[in-house]
Design a protein around this motif. Structure first.
Motif, PDB file in Angstrom:
ATOM      1  N   ILE A   1      41.618  42.011  59.380  1.00  0.00           N
ATOM      2  CA  ILE A   1      41.498  42.842  60.582  1.00  0.00           C
ATOM      3  C   ILE A   1      40.037  43.225  60.803  1.00  0.00           C
ATOM      4  O   ILE A   1      39.548  43.236  61.942  1.00  0.00           O
ATOM      5  CB  ILE A   1      42.403  44.080  60.483  1.00  0.00           C
ATOM      6  CG1 ILE A   1      43.871  43.626  60.448  1.00  0.00           C
ATOM      7  CG2 ILE A   1      42.158  45.029  61.654  1.00  0.00           C
ATOM      8  CD1 ILE A   1      44.858  44.738  60.302  1.00  0.00           C
ATOM      9  N   GLU A   2      39.318  43.512  59.736  1.00  0.00           N
ATOM     10  CA  GLU A   2      37.888  43.780  59.874  1.00  0.00           C
ATOM     11  C   GLU A   2      37.169  42.566  60.462  1.00  0.00           C
ATOM     12  O   GLU A   2      36.314  42.699  61.339  1.00  0.00           O
ATOM     13  CB  GLU A   2      37.283  44.158  58.519  1.00  0.00           C
ATOM     14  CG  GLU A   2      37.702  45.529  58.026  1.00  0.00           C
ATOM     15  CD  GLU A   2      36.864  46.001  56.856  1.00  0.00           C
ATOM     16  OE1 GLU A   2      36.151  45.162  56.246  1.00  0.00           O
ATOM     17  OE2 GLU A   2      36.898  47.209  56.554  1.00  0.00           O
ATOM     18  N   GLN A   3      37.524  41.365  59.988  1.00  0.00           N
ATOM     19  CA  GLN A   3      36.893  40.155  60.502  1.00  0.00           C
ATOM     20  C   GLN A   3      37.201  39.965  61.981  1.00  0.00           C
ATOM     21  O   GLN A   3      36.335  39.544  62.763  1.00  0.00           O
ATOM     22  CB  GLN A   3      37.366  38.930  59.715  1.00  0.00           C
ATOM     23  CG  GLN A   3      36.646  37.645  60.074  1.00  0.00           C
ATOM     24  CD  GLN A   3      35.140  37.749  59.852  1.00  0.00           C
ATOM     25  OE1 GLN A   3      34.696  38.264  58.831  1.00  0.00           O
ATOM     26  NE2 GLN A   3      34.357  37.277  60.816  1.00  0.00           N
ATOM     27  N   SER A   4      38.422  40.296  62.386  1.00  0.00           N
ATOM     28  CA  SER A   4      38.784  40.200  63.796  1.00  0.00           C
ATOM     29  C   SER A   4      37.957  41.165  64.638  1.00  0.00           C
ATOM     30  O   SER A   4      37.470  40.813  65.715  1.00  0.00           O
ATOM     31  CB  SER A   4      40.277  40.496  63.974  1.00  0.00           C
ATOM     32  OG  SER A   4      40.648  40.393  65.332  1.00  0.00           O
ATOM     33  N   LEU A   5      37.778  42.389  64.145  1.00  0.00           N
ATOM     34  CA  LEU A   5      36.984  43.379  64.876  1.00  0.00           C
ATOM     35  C   LEU A   5      35.519  42.959  64.965  1.00  0.00           C
ATOM     36  O   LEU A   5      34.838  43.281  65.945  1.00  0.00           O
ATOM     37  CB  LEU A   5      37.105  44.743  64.206  1.00  0.00           C
ATOM     38  CG  LEU A   5      38.478  45.414  64.343  1.00  0.00           C
ATOM     39  CD1 LEU A   5      38.607  46.570  63.361  1.00  0.00           C
ATOM     40  CD2 LEU A   5      38.705  45.895  65.772  1.00  0.00           C
ATOM     41  N   LEU A   6      35.042  42.240  63.960  1.00  0.00           N
ATOM     42  CA  LEU A   6      33.663  41.747  63.987  1.00  0.00           C
ATOM     43  C   LEU A   6      33.504  40.578  64.967  1.00  0.00           C
ATOM     44  O   LEU A   6      32.388  40.200  65.319  1.00  0.00           O
ATOM     45  CB  LEU A   6      33.219  41.321  62.582  1.00  0.00           C
ATOM     46  CG  LEU A   6      33.037  42.469  61.580  1.00  0.00           C
ATOM     47  CD1 LEU A   6      32.809  41.916  60.177  1.00  0.00           C
ATOM     48  CD2 LEU A   6      31.882  43.375  61.995  1.00  0.00           C
ATOM     49  N   ARG A   7      34.630  40.009  65.393  1.00  0.00           N
ATOM     50  CA  ARG A   7      34.617  38.957  66.419  1.00  0.00           C
ATOM     51  C   ARG A   7      34.809  39.575  67.810  1.00  0.00           C
ATOM     52  O   ARG A   7      34.092  39.253  68.756  1.00  0.00           O
ATOM     53  CB  ARG A   7      35.737  37.950  66.130  1.00  0.00           C
ATOM     54  CG  ARG A   7      35.830  36.806  67.130  1.00  0.00           C
ATOM     55  CD  ARG A   7      34.966  35.653  66.707  1.00  0.00           C
ATOM     56  NE  ARG A   7      35.011  34.556  67.654  1.00  0.00           N
ATOM     57  CZ  ARG A   7      34.582  33.342  67.364  1.00  0.00           C
ATOM     58  NH1 ARG A   7      34.076  33.074  66.179  1.00  0.00           N
ATOM     59  NH2 ARG A   7      34.623  32.383  68.262  1.00  0.00           N
ATOM     60  N   HIS A   8      35.821  40.439  67.911  1.00  0.00           N
ATOM     61  CA  HIS A   8      36.110  41.164  69.153  1.00  0.00           C
ATOM     62  C   HIS A   8      36.584  42.557  68.783  1.00  0.00           C
ATOM     63  O   HIS A   8      37.509  42.704  67.977  1.00  0.00           O
ATOM     64  CB  HIS A   8      37.184  40.459  69.985  1.00  0.00           C
ATOM     65  CG  HIS A   8      36.759  39.129  70.518  1.00  0.00           C
ATOM     66  ND1 HIS A   8      35.784  39.000  71.489  1.00  0.00           N
ATOM     67  CD2 HIS A   8      37.154  37.876  70.196  1.00  0.00           C
ATOM     68  CE1 HIS A   8      35.602  37.719  71.746  1.00  0.00           C
ATOM     69  NE2 HIS A   8      36.418  37.015  70.981  1.00  0.00           N
ATOM     70  N   ASN A   9      35.965  43.559  69.369  1.00  0.00           N
ATOM     71  CA  ASN A   9      36.322  44.943  69.079  1.00  0.00           C
ATOM     72  C   ASN A   9      37.587  45.307  69.853  1.00  0.00           C
ATOM     73  O   ASN A   9      37.559  46.014  70.856  1.00  0.00           O
ATOM     74  CB  ASN A   9      35.163  45.870  69.453  1.00  0.00           C
ATOM     75  CG  ASN A   9      35.377  47.283  68.955  1.00  0.00           C
ATOM     76  OD1 ASN A   9      36.188  47.533  68.068  1.00  0.00           O
ATOM     77  ND2 ASN A   9      34.639  48.222  69.529  1.00  0.00           N
ATOM     78  N   GLY A  10      38.709  44.756  69.373  1.00  0.00           N
ATOM     79  CA  GLY A  10      39.974  44.874  70.084  1.00  0.00           C
ATOM     80  C   GLY A  10      40.106  43.769  71.112  1.00  0.00           C
ATOM     81  O   GLY A  10      39.314  42.827  71.147  1.00  0.00           O
ATOM     82  N   SER A  11      41.117  43.899  71.973  1.00  0.00           N
ATOM     83  CA  SER A  11      41.293  42.876  73.013  1.00  0.00           C
ATOM     84  C   SER A  11      41.181  43.441  74.418  1.00  0.00           C
ATOM     85  O   SER A  11      41.465  42.741  75.386  1.00  0.00           O
ATOM     86  CB  SER A  11      42.657  42.179  72.838  1.00  0.00           C
ATOM     87  OG  SER A  11      43.728  43.082  73.074  1.00  0.00           O
TER      88      SER A  11
END
Length: 202
Positions: free
Chosen positions: A47-57
């Motif tokens: 989830i941290e990696q996802s936030l580092l890609r996009h801060n949510g959707s």
């Protein structure tokens, strides 16, 4: 499949079919550190990696049947409310929503679940709930396939991705309504898959 690889597939679909959708910019590592310090929580690495890609959707309904993903500030706000109102479940952190229904993660295991005001916390024992990365990979593979883009959820629910919603054209929407019957060109299909149309039936 890594979180970044999954996002790449989702981003390609959005760029091609849903140009009206815009995903947020990345969060910074300082944002994650602030979340950890202020809210006292540490999110699973995927989830941290996802936030580092996009801060949510943002407003993009990435996960069927229509969940949006929270950014760092939304996670902190919702978790603060969660901790006050549902203090008997402090390890569950909200990471997205569909109206009053919230997607949650168990910070001990990385398992994905949900919370609604009626049923409380629910975790289905299915592969999609094993982790956020598994859930995102499932969505990415559905969008990376040939149309129609069908996501088969546990329990046999089918949700189809569309960019032709009458109210929000050019955006990613999920629908459980059956599409129009396919108009199959059988001669073309026979040629494509190596069958000859010689008029004989077997």
């Amino acid at each position: 499949m890594t979180v970044d690889e999954s996002w790449e597939k989702v981003e390609r679909w959005l760029a091609r079919y849903a140009p009206e959708d815009e995903l947020p910019e990345p969060a910074g590592r300082d944002d994650l550190a602030r979340l950890s310090e202020q809210a006292g929580i540490r999110l699973p690495p995927d989830i941290e990696q996802s936030l580092l890609r996009h801060n949510g959707s943002g407003l993009v309904t990435v996960v069927p049947p229509g969940f949006v993903l929270y950014g760092v500030d939304e996670i902190a706000r919702s978790y603060t409310e969660w901790h006050v109102l549902k203090s008997d479940e402090p390890v569950y952190v909200p990471i997205g929503s569909l109206g009053p229904l919230e997607m949650t993660v168990d910070t001990r295991t990385g398992h994905i679940g949900s919370y609604d005001p009626v049923q409380g916390y629910v975790r289905d024992d299915d592969p999609l709930g094993a982790s956020f990365s598994a859930l995102l990979a499932f969505v990415a593979d559905a969008l990376d396939s040939s149309p129609p883009w069908i996501a088969m959820l546990p329990g046999g629910e089918e949700w189809e991705a569309t960019h032709e919603d009458a109210d929000f054209p050019g955006t990613l929407s999920w629908t459980d309504e059956a599409g129009e019957p396919a108009d199959w060109d059988m001669n073309s299909l026979n040629r494509r898959f190596g069958f000859t149309d010689d008029g004989n039936s077997s």
